[in-house]
Design a protein around this motif. Structure first.
Motif, mmCIF file in Angstrom:
data_model
loop_
_atom_site.group_PDB
_atom_site.id
_atom_site.type_symbol
_atom_site.label_atom_id
_atom_site.label_comp_id
_atom_site.label_asym_id
_atom_site.label_seq_id
_atom_site.Cartn_x
_atom_site.Cartn_y
_atom_site.Cartn_z
ATOM 1 N N THR A 243 0.827 -1.209 0.000
ATOM 2 C CA THR A 243 0.000 0.000 0.000
ATOM 3 C C THR A 243 0.860 1.257 0.000
ATOM 4 N N ILE A 246 2.466 1.837 -3.427
ATOM 5 C CA ILE A 246 1.517 2.400 -4.388
ATOM 6 C C ILE A 246 1.258 3.873 -4.082
ATOM 7 N N TYR A 247 1.129 4.195 -2.791
ATOM 8 C CA TYR A 247 0.939 5.600 -2.400
ATOM 9 C C TYR A 247 2.131 6.450 -2.839
ATOM 10 N N MET A 250 2.105 6.994 -6.639
ATOM 11 C CA MET A 250 1.049 7.899 -7.091
ATOM 12 C C MET A 250 1.297 9.333 -6.657
ATOM 13 N N TRP A 255 2.571 8.457 -10.859
ATOM 14 C CA TRP A 255 2.117 7.376 -11.728
ATOM 15 C C TRP A 255 0.606 7.459 -11.897
ATOM 16 N N SER A 256 0.149 7.120 -13.071
ATOM 17 C CA SER A 256 -1.290 7.079 -13.319
ATOM 18 C C SER A 256 -1.878 5.785 -12.753
ATOM 19 N N SER A 257 -3.192 5.771 -12.621
ATOM 20 C CA SER A 257 -3.862 4.577 -12.099
ATOM 21 C C SER A 257 -3.662 3.373 -13.022
ATOM 22 N N LEU A 258 -3.565 3.615 -14.331
ATOM 23 C CA LEU A 258 -3.350 2.516 -15.272
ATOM 24 C C LEU A 258 -1.978 1.875 -15.064
ATOM 25 N N LYS A 259 -0.969 2.685 -14.804
ATOM 26 C CA LYS A 259 0.357 2.151 -14.531
ATOM 27 C C LYS A 259 0.365 1.339 -13.243
ATOM 28 N N ILE A 260 -0.347 1.839 -12.230
ATOM 29 C CA ILE A 260 -0.417 1.134 -10.952
ATOM 30 C C ILE A 260 -1.097 -0.226 -11.138
ATOM 31 N N ILE A 261 -2.208 -0.249 -11.874
ATOM 32 C CA ILE A 261 -2.922 -1.505 -12.119
ATOM 33 C C ILE A 261 -2.033 -2.478 -12.879
#
Length: 279
Positions: A243, A246-247, A250, A255-261
């Motif tokens: 977590t 990821i925080y 971002m 980073w964009s949400s698509l990169k994180i996914i």
């Protein structure tokens, strides 16, 4: 400013204006005006009561209220009520410049947006979601969790919005500014931030899963990295680490949400195939 008493706008029109604001706050939402057009739609419910026989004044007020505006819907409702009250007083001949109404709206929307996002989205929604998700997961697809969440979140949003809207209309700008100047806002935001961190910690433990599958096998015993080491040092340390990573990606690396996914998917596939991660 003394308590605002309606002299021009009937209660039914005021209620309709509030209902439009709470139900359609992001109508024609765009980067140029954000919620400005929704605010203008709210004023369309009351503007004729202010300037019945003066179309030029109606145009002037509507041009003023359609300008850039962006705030948390429920907490910012008091600004809309306050703006209606000021426009009403202006129509009655009070010396209230149009720029004053615009500047007051602009100065208040930031603090109230911060308070609303912190308390409503950072505390109320996660807590209610956690309770209702657990309820939905109990048994075989318990639908009451979704129903209870929908009813409570809508009822709470509309109730809070109505109270704030009418408070802004009756109390006026001075009461809101006094609330901000006393530092109550900062205390609420700080307390809500602490509560939000506690809520997020609880959600991480319950809903983020990351288990290390590595084991050291000897003739005497099997040593599990997850059970014998990570859980002994700090239970749920891998979900916390995932977590926080990821925080960091971002907030710091943008980073964009698509990169994180994509990162989560690739990590899961590689970790599963190699045995580093398991269920």
């Amino acid at each position: 400013m003394s308590e605002k008493k309606s002299s021009l706008i009937p209660k039914s029109a005021l209620t309709k204006a509030w209902l439009v604001w709470e139900t359609f706050p992001q109508t024609c939402y765009n980067y140029e005006r954000m919620m400005g057009q929704a605010v203008a739609q709210v004023f369309s419910c009351v503007i004729y009561y202010l300037y019945k026989n003066n179309p030029e004044k109606r145009k002037e007020a509507m041009k003023r209220e359609i300008e850039f505006f962006n705030v948390h819907v429920e907490f910012g409702a008091c600004i809309i009520g306050m703006a209606i009250a000021l426009e009403e007083q202006k129509s009655e001949g009070k010396n209230i410049p149009g720029e004053f109404i615009t500047n007051l709206k602009t100065s208040l929307m930031g603090p109230l947006a911060g308070m609303g996002d912190t308390i409503w989205q950072g505390v109320v929604i996660p807590i209610l979601l956690a309770i209702c998700i657990d309820l939905a997961r109990s048994g075989n697809g318990n639908v009451w969790g979704a129903i209870i969440y929908t009813v409570l979140i809508l009822a709470g949003a509309y109730a809070l919005s109505y109270i704030n809207f009418m408070f802004g209309y009756r109390a006026g700008s001075e009461a809101i500014m006094d609330f901000l100047e006393k530092g109550i806002l900062n205390k609420l935001i700080k307390g809500a931030s602490v509560m939000g961190c506690m809520v997020m910690g609880g959600l991480i433990v319950n809903y983020v899963s990351a288990v290390c599958g590595l084991e050291i096998v000897s003739s005497a015993q099997t040593y599990s990295i997850q059970t014998n080491f990570l859980d002994a040092v700090c239970p749920k340390i891998l979900p916390l680490g995932a977590t926080m990573l990821i925080y960091y990606l971002m907030s710091k690396k943008r980073w964009s949400s698509l990169k994180i996914i994509a990162l989560i998917i690739v990590t899961g596939i590689v970790g599963g195939l190699t045995g580093i991660l398991t269920y």
